[in-house]
Design a protein around this motif. Sequence first.
Motif, PDB file in Angstrom:
ATOM      1  N   GLU A   1       0.808  -1.213   0.000  1.00  0.00           N
ATOM      2  CA  GLU A   1       0.000   0.000   0.000  1.00  0.00           C
ATOM      3  C   GLU A   1       0.846   1.270   0.000  1.00  0.00           C
TER       4      GLU A   1
ATOM      5  N   ARG B   1      -8.962  -5.555   0.621  1.00  0.00           N
ATOM      6  CA  ARG B   1      -8.196  -4.304   0.612  1.00  0.00           C
ATOM      7  C   ARG B   1      -8.957  -3.170  -0.063  1.00  0.00           C
TER       8      ARG B   1
ATOM      9  N   LEU C   1      -6.020  -5.904  -6.377  1.00  0.00           N
ATOM     10  CA  LEU C   1      -6.165  -5.942  -4.921  1.00  0.00           C
ATOM     11  C   LEU C   1      -6.881  -7.203  -4.473  1.00  0.00           C
TER      12      LEU C   1
ATOM     13  N   ARG D   1       0.651   4.064  -2.963  1.00  0.00           N
ATOM     14  CA  ARG D   1       0.312   5.478  -2.763  1.00  0.00           C
ATOM     15  C   ARG D   1       1.392   6.387  -3.346  1.00  0.00           C
TER      16      ARG D   1
ATOM     17  N   VAL E   1      -1.828  -6.258  -2.332  1.00  0.00           N
ATOM     18  CA  VAL E   1      -1.826  -4.980  -3.049  1.00  0.00           C
ATOM     19  C   VAL E   1      -0.724  -5.016  -4.109  1.00  0.00           C
TER      20      VAL E   1
ATOM     21  N   LEU F   1      -8.860   1.198   0.405  1.00  0.00           N
ATOM     22  CA  LEU F   1      -8.156   1.953  -0.636  1.00  0.00           C
ATOM     23  C   LEU F   1      -9.109   2.694  -1.582  1.00  0.00           C
TER      24      LEU F   1
END
Lengths: 274, 274
Positions: free
Chosen positions: A38, A62, A58, A42, A101, A66
């Motif tokens: 994650e 998750r 994903l 990002r 992820v 998100l």
Amino acid sequence: MAGPLLLDDADDPRLAPYRAMRERDLVGRQGRFIVEGEVTLRLLFSRGARFRAESVLLAPERWPGLEPFLRGIDRDDALPVYLAGKDVMSAVTGFPIHRGVLAVGLRGGDPEPDALIPPAPAPALILGLVGLTNHDNVGGLFRNAAAFGADAVLLDSACCDPLYRKAIRVSAGAALTVPFARTGSGAALLDLAERHALTPFALTPGGGEALETLQPPARALLLLGTEGPGLPEVVMERARRVRIAMAPGFDSLNVATAGAIALHRLAGDRLART
Amino acid sequence: MAGPLLLDDADDPRLAPYRAMRERDLVGRQGRFIVEGEVTLRLLFSRGARFRAESVLLAPERWPGLEPFLRGIDRDDALPVYLAGKDVMSAVTGFPIHRGVLAVGLRGGDPEPDALIPPAPAPALILGLVGLTNHDNVGGLFRNAAAFGADAVLLDSACCDPLYRKAIRVSAGAALTVPFARTGSGAALLDLAERHALTPFALTPGGGEALETLQPPARALLLLGTEGPGLPEVVMERARRVRIAMAPGFDSLNVATAGAIALHRLAGDRLART
């Protein structure tokens, strides 16, 4: 984004870029790279990141966490988000997926090294890597470059790929945010330094100048080579050779660690001291 | 030494301490540890190393190169040296052996932490680790402690074992030469600092004091915690909290790297600047 697509077939062609990750890492991916986790995801979408994502994959659990972030960065509904159970993810990638992820990034064109150097007389701190083939070290150096505000990382052709999965992970995602470019040879780095009025420093245990007492110039290029052979003489002879003070009898630092100490010193007053 | 013994049976009982290395690493070895590679082997026998070797196991082609060294350190013929082909070595250890150099070390008794601290008013630099469970980080910190002349490393009970195979390797052998001891809790480290007139520094991104501008005291204890949660408050509140200047927006360094920067600073004039 229109909403995530649940895929339950490991052979789904939309999952092809995620297939056989380890093997594909070794032979290259035609302009793609893989992002895991994650924090790194990002950063892939952060302001300043230079890459675009092709898709996100994903584990279903998750998605709720998100969703707000992904909707926020994809206002024109262009980013495919796939959901697949960790068993499917693991079958596709070829190894156990724990965090659930993943994303595929697109490399895009390589920037010109010259374009990454802030024009004189602005301050500049550039990291130049020569012959570093270890992904842990290259990843670690990107992390350190980010921590100490380096403007760019330049790599000679012998260095390994900063967008290799493990390098991205060790960089804590900094490989996605710190601009980098390839130069041909180590000597090309010195040519760049001359063109851009950067003071070149070669970090070497035998350096005649002590890092601790040098006055950091406003514009610097820090050159690092491999731990064993070090920087080639053809590079060192055109640079100021600096050493890190060490205890007698054990003059051995990991290259990423040595680079951190030198970057920290050369960054000097550029760093936040709030 | 009487001369090396060629062993060609992977079930030879003399090879038992080398058996199933990976699994045994996980459950402990009753006072033994494994050393890999020539550089580390030489450190195991170096002056200042605190451990004894129980035996050495070499691929036959490594014997000629190492014979003078091993005969030199074993003048009373007490050290068994076994030779075995890399196929036998791999069968015994359970994974492919490339370098063909292994040894079994004996841990001996654990020293008392107090005994490792140079008495006041002599200069002292002690590294205190709290809750570090990653062998790469602990190994890297031993390497950095050696490079910057720390007198000892003290580990709380939550830290992993510096004599784990990978930690020794990452330490470049420094885990064999830098004295270390266990303290019970992190708070016990602060008690030690008080008893021995060491100024305790807690390295933390939120520290109120800048590492770059502090005047290193003659006697210091540098405390490091995990990258995520950091040092426990009960430790930090009894120490001077220092931070490393970093670029805004990316205040993230690997703990071994951050430790290197702080050790380098705190070692100050103790380091060779020849």
